[in-house]
Design a protein around this motif. Structure first.
Motif, PDB file in Angstrom:
ATOM      1  N   GLU A  38      -3.152   8.380  -1.502  1.00 24.27           N
ATOM      2  CA  GLU A  38      -1.798   8.200  -0.951  1.00 24.27           C
ATOM      3  C   GLU A  38      -0.715   8.798  -1.848  1.00 24.27           C
ATOM      4  O   GLU A  38       0.427   8.327  -1.858  1.00 24.27           O
ATOM      5  CB  GLU A  38      -1.530   6.718  -0.676  1.00 24.27           C
ATOM      6  N   THR A  59       2.421  10.323   7.231  1.00 15.57           N
ATOM      7  CA  THR A  59       3.788   9.969   6.819  1.00 15.57           C
ATOM      8  C   THR A  59       4.780   9.885   7.970  1.00 15.57           C
ATOM      9  O   THR A  59       5.886   9.370   7.790  1.00 15.57           O
ATOM     10  CB  THR A  59       4.304  10.984   5.788  1.00 15.57           C
ATOM     11  N   THR A  79       8.759   8.679   8.407  1.00 18.63           N
ATOM     12  CA  THR A  79       9.704   9.809   8.396  1.00 18.63           C
ATOM     13  C   THR A  79      10.207  10.130   9.797  1.00 18.63           C
ATOM     14  O   THR A  79      11.254  10.769   9.956  1.00 18.63           O
ATOM     15  CB  THR A  79       9.034  11.061   7.816  1.00 18.63           C
ATOM     16  N   LEU A 119       5.346   1.172   3.759  1.00 20.21           N
ATOM     17  CA  LEU A 119       5.227   2.473   4.441  1.00 20.21           C
ATOM     18  C   LEU A 119       4.557   2.285   5.797  1.00 20.21           C
ATOM     19  O   LEU A 119       4.907   2.962   6.765  1.00 20.21           O
ATOM     20  CB  LEU A 119       4.406   3.448   3.586  1.00 20.21           C
TER      21      LEU A 119
END
Length: 863
Positions: A416, A459, A463, A684
């Protein structure tokens, strides 16, 4: 190897090795082996191994011998070594252990313990010997050993042979009298044993010489042996020279053992000190001359052959002597030895050792070849170890082997370290695209662009940047120029806790993600050996399921299942089966659940699916929690505060099952504690579907605890997250608890949420509760062996049987329509057809006739 009790001939090795029977040591070992743990601790040369080895050759027990080395501080190597040691004495247990990974967590350790519980017999004594335990310093291995040997198995004794006191906390065993110790003082030869041993050597020194040797050696077995050899080989009448023993033991080894050997044999022995794999087949290949190995076998006092493990063991002091002469070898001799040993390890499935030897040889091309045969789903510890190897590699390796950079950046991705991985990939791509083209360059660029795409997939949840499909398009362009085929296990893609990796609840955000995945699948599945096949359909199926459209979800998930099997995407296949199970539970279809469960269990035999046991525990645990069969849930999922060894992107699914276990047990504060631990993890991966499920569960728990304000607040938050995307199933799957809460909170939810939407959720939860009860009852009946559920008559169609079953459970026509995704008019039409076929006049009459015919499986239905 079949299981067998060890008889007196099991430990007899070839050659003329001499065993001195030591009755007092045998009695001590006989008594000690009645304890749970035995520590045999003494310095080098005290005959620790020889004493235990000689005794167990005639001891009535199944014995496993694990010869440890420095390399066993790598947990994967230790695990392989442990399995090999156990396998010679208990092949069934070894086969079961080979199916799981080194147990680093509570859950994995419990699975490990379950194997000896099942694969050992209560009427058989088992002894597991760990030789050279002092070489172990890895905290993970030590922690495992401490827990393993202190776990209560009345018929298993663990023997630790070590030069020092093992760094384990065994105070509990010692306080209970379950720990035995054998020390240097116990192992020293007494004067009479020195005389007896010399008699075996066919020498008769004077009493004065015996006293001198005993004084010099202090009963040290190895030194006694060397002194005896010195006397045996000395000219007649020569006196014993005690100075040689006292001043330099290595000189004695050199003069008495090695010097008489031919030079090729000496150099071969020195080469052997560079490796640890002393397997006969490998040694025969390395020697190249049968006469060399014949001389080695004659040295069985110093190089012992273990017929049990089929390996040679070099005595520590002799090995230290040989290591001191490694400087005599040429660089070519060392490189050749490491290359050939690495090739043997790779061919025999010992991949971590092959990688280590190739690193010593500096052959990174072959090292990478071994890594390419490993799964892409690597445990973090293995990934970190491989990354350390790649970071130790000389800088020029990355110029010579472009694929090395791909491996290193892939390891960053596994760990990661997304920014670092992306940064290096962009640098490598720029360099390669500016240089001369070749098939190798094209292959490397294919891998680089695929990795950039996978970084984007990982991601984008936070994002919200779904513009990563073009990376896979570039990978496809370069793939067409090299056509390098990749196959499982490296091409098996790991999944997150939810297929739709979207954090935002904004309307249409999930569809954006699915659109991107739909663009990836046709590309990645070609360039990366079937990778991602079925993932797009499974994403759509997941969304349809969460929206409560289970008919559409079923079709999409079935299509995903087909694609996953075509591409050997085992984790995708497993997740598809999980959603089919949830769909069948929502329909109350127990027979379908049984079939799905069998398919999921079949995946446990798939070696290319490394996380299969963990994932199976989680998915089956979810089901058992829902039907109240908490005793069937894996024990590790019942522990509240265990740190998971799963990648953090998968953590939410594990947390949900743990919470549902406590919920099923009505331990509502424990549920809230588990959910709180979910909040503290890596933010995340804050998937919106996950948040909805967690908040809905929190709401009903707080309501049970009479915290109405907290319950209504959590429910509002769950609805706020769910409403933009019409998510309904997390509420419905909470059944009667959510039905009650929604009824109580109706006034508090207005005007933020439409009453008709909330009513749909309430009706859905009520209908689900009835289906859940039906499955729970059918499971109970099947478990008790009363009757095989789910049999139907040929006179009725599948839909008619389903609707009739729902009628028998008290569902209204509206509830049946809602859960079957059909109109109320269709339900009415089906009911009329049932009445006509059965000759019934009403619902009660139809249910009673169907029960008599065996269609509903029991006359005691809920009608």
């Amino acid at each position: 190897m079949p299981e067998k009790r060890f008889q007196s001939n099991v430990f007899l090795s070839p050659g003329n090795q001499i065993y001195l029977e030591r009755p007092q040591i045998d009695r001590l070992l006989e008594e000690s082996l009645q304890k749970q743990v035995v520590i045999v601790s003494a310095g080098a040369g005290y005959g620790k191994t020889q004493a235990v080895y000689s005794f167990v050759r005639h001891y009535s027990a199944l014995v496993g011998w694990v010869q440890l080395s420095e390399r066993d501080n790598i947990v994967k190597r230790f695990w392989e070594n442990l399995i090999a040691g156990i396998g010679a004495g208990n092949s069934k247990a070894a086969a079961r252990l080979a199916e799981i990974d080194f147990p680093e967590t509570e859950r994995e350790f419990e699975r490990y313990l379950a194997i000896p519980q099942k694969e050992t017999r209560t009427d058989v004594k088992y002894v597991l010997v760990y030789d050279d335990f002092h070489l172990i310093h890895d905290e993970g291995v030590l922690r495992f050993m401490e827990r393993s040997i202190t776990s209560p198995f009345p018929n298993i004794t663990s023997v630790l042979i070590s030069r020092a006191e093992p760094p384990l906390d065994l105070r509990g065993l010692e306080s209970k009298g379950l720990l035995a110790r054998i020390t240097e003082e116990d192992l020293r030869f007494d004067r009479e044993e020195v005389v007896s041993y010399f008699g075996l050597l066919d020498i008769s020194p004077s009493p004065q010489t015996v006293s001198s040797i005993y004084y010099d050696t202090e009963g040290w077995a190895f030194a006694v042996h060397l002194a005896g050899l010195s006397l045996k080989n000395a000219p007649a009448g020569a006196a014993y020279v005690n100075q040689a023993l006292r001043s330099n033991i290595f000189k004695l080894i050199d003069s008495e053992i090695v010097a008489p050997l031919p030079v090729p044999v000496q150099r071969f022995l020195i080469r052997l000190s560079l490796i640890e794999h002393l397997v006969p087949d490998l040694l025969d290949e390395l020697a190249g001359d049968a006469s060399i190995m014949e001389r080695v076998r004659e040295m069985d006092s110093f190089i012992r052959f273990d017929v049990y493990l089929n390996v040679y063991h070099i005595h520590h002091l002799f090995l230290d002597y040989l290591k001191g002469r490694q400087g005599e070898l040429t660089e070519y001799e060392k490189q050749d030895l490491w290359h050939r040993t690495a090739a043997w390890c790779a061919a025999n499935g010992q991949k971590m050792d092959a990688i280590s030897y190739y690193e010593k040889a500096g052959d990174y091309e072959r090292l990478l070849g071994v890594v390419d045969t490993m799964s892409s789903i690597l445990p973090n510890r293995t990934a970190r170890m491989l990354l350390e190897i790649m970071e130790r590699a000389p800088a020029e390796i990355y110029d010579q082997i472009a694929h090395a950079q791909v491996l290193r950046t892939g390891l960053y991705l596994t760990l990661e370290m997304f920014d670092k991985s992306r940064e290096e990939l962009i640098a490598v791509i720029g360099k390669l695209e500016a240089g001369p083209p070749s098939l190798t360059v094209y292959r490397t660029l294919t891998g680089c662009y695929n990795l950039l795409g996978f970084i984007g997939m990982n991601t984008c949840s936070y994002t919200r940047d779904y513009d990563y499909v073009h990376y896979f398009e570039k990978a496809r362009q370069y793939y067409e120029l090299n056509r390098f085929e990749t196959r499982p296990p490296i091409s098996v893609i790991p999944l997150s806790s939810y297929l739709c990796r979207v954090n935002s609840e904004e309307k249409g955000e999930i569809e954006k993600y699915i659109e991107a995945i739909s663009g990836v699948v046709p590309l990645a599945s070609v360039t990366f050996g079937g990778c991602t096949l079925g993932m797009d359909d499974l994403c759509r199926g997941e969304l349809a399921f969460f929206r409560g459209d289970i008919s559409a979800a079923e079709q999409l998930v079935l299509r995903a299942l087909q694609g996953a099997r075509q591409g050997e995407q085992y984790e995708t296949e497993n997740r598809a089966l999980f959603y089919l199970l949830r769909i069948s539970l929502a329909r109350g279809n127990y027979e379908a659940i049984r079939g799905i469960s069998k398919q999921a269990e079949a995946l446990l035999d798939e070696q290319k699916f490394p996380t299969r046991f963990i994932i199976n525990d989680i998915c089956s645990g979810w089901y058992y929690a829902h039907i109240g069969q908490t005793d069937r849930i894996a024990r590790w999922l019942k522990n509240d505060f265990e740190e998971s060894d799963l990648n953090s992107i998968v953590f939410g699914l594990e947390i949900m099952v743990k919470a549902k276990y406590h919920f099923s047990e009505k331990r509502y504060p424990a549920v809230l504690a588990v959910l709180e631990s979910w909040k503290d993890r890596n933010s995340l991966w804050d998937f919106v579907l996950e948040k909805i499920e967690m908040k809905a569960l929190e709401a009903v728990c707080r309501y049970h605890l009479r915290d109405k304000e907290g319950a209504f607040a959590a429910l509002k938050e769950a609805c706020r997250l769910a409403y933009p995307n019409a998510v309904a199933m997390p509420f419905m799957e909470l059944g009667k608890d959510m039905r009650t809460l929604l009824g109580a909170a109706a006034k508090n939810m207005a005007p933020e949420f439409p009453p008709e939407w909330l009513e749909k959720l309430r009706l859905g939860a009520a209908g689900y509760a009835k289906k859940l009860f039906a499955v729970t009852e059918q499971y109970r009946i099947a478990a008790e062996g009363r009757q095989e559920p789910g049999k139907s008559a040929a006179a009725l169609s599948g839909r008619e049987v389903q609707v009739l079953t729902e009628l028998s459970r008290g569902m209204t026509q509206e509830e049946i329509a809602n859960f079957s995704s059909i109109s109320v008019n269709t339900v009415k039409s089906v009911i009329r057809s049932i009445y006509n076929k059965l000759g019934a006049v009403n619902r009660v009459n139809a249910v009673r006739i169907a029960a008599d015919m065996g269609i509903l499986g029991s006359k005691n239905s809920d009608s």
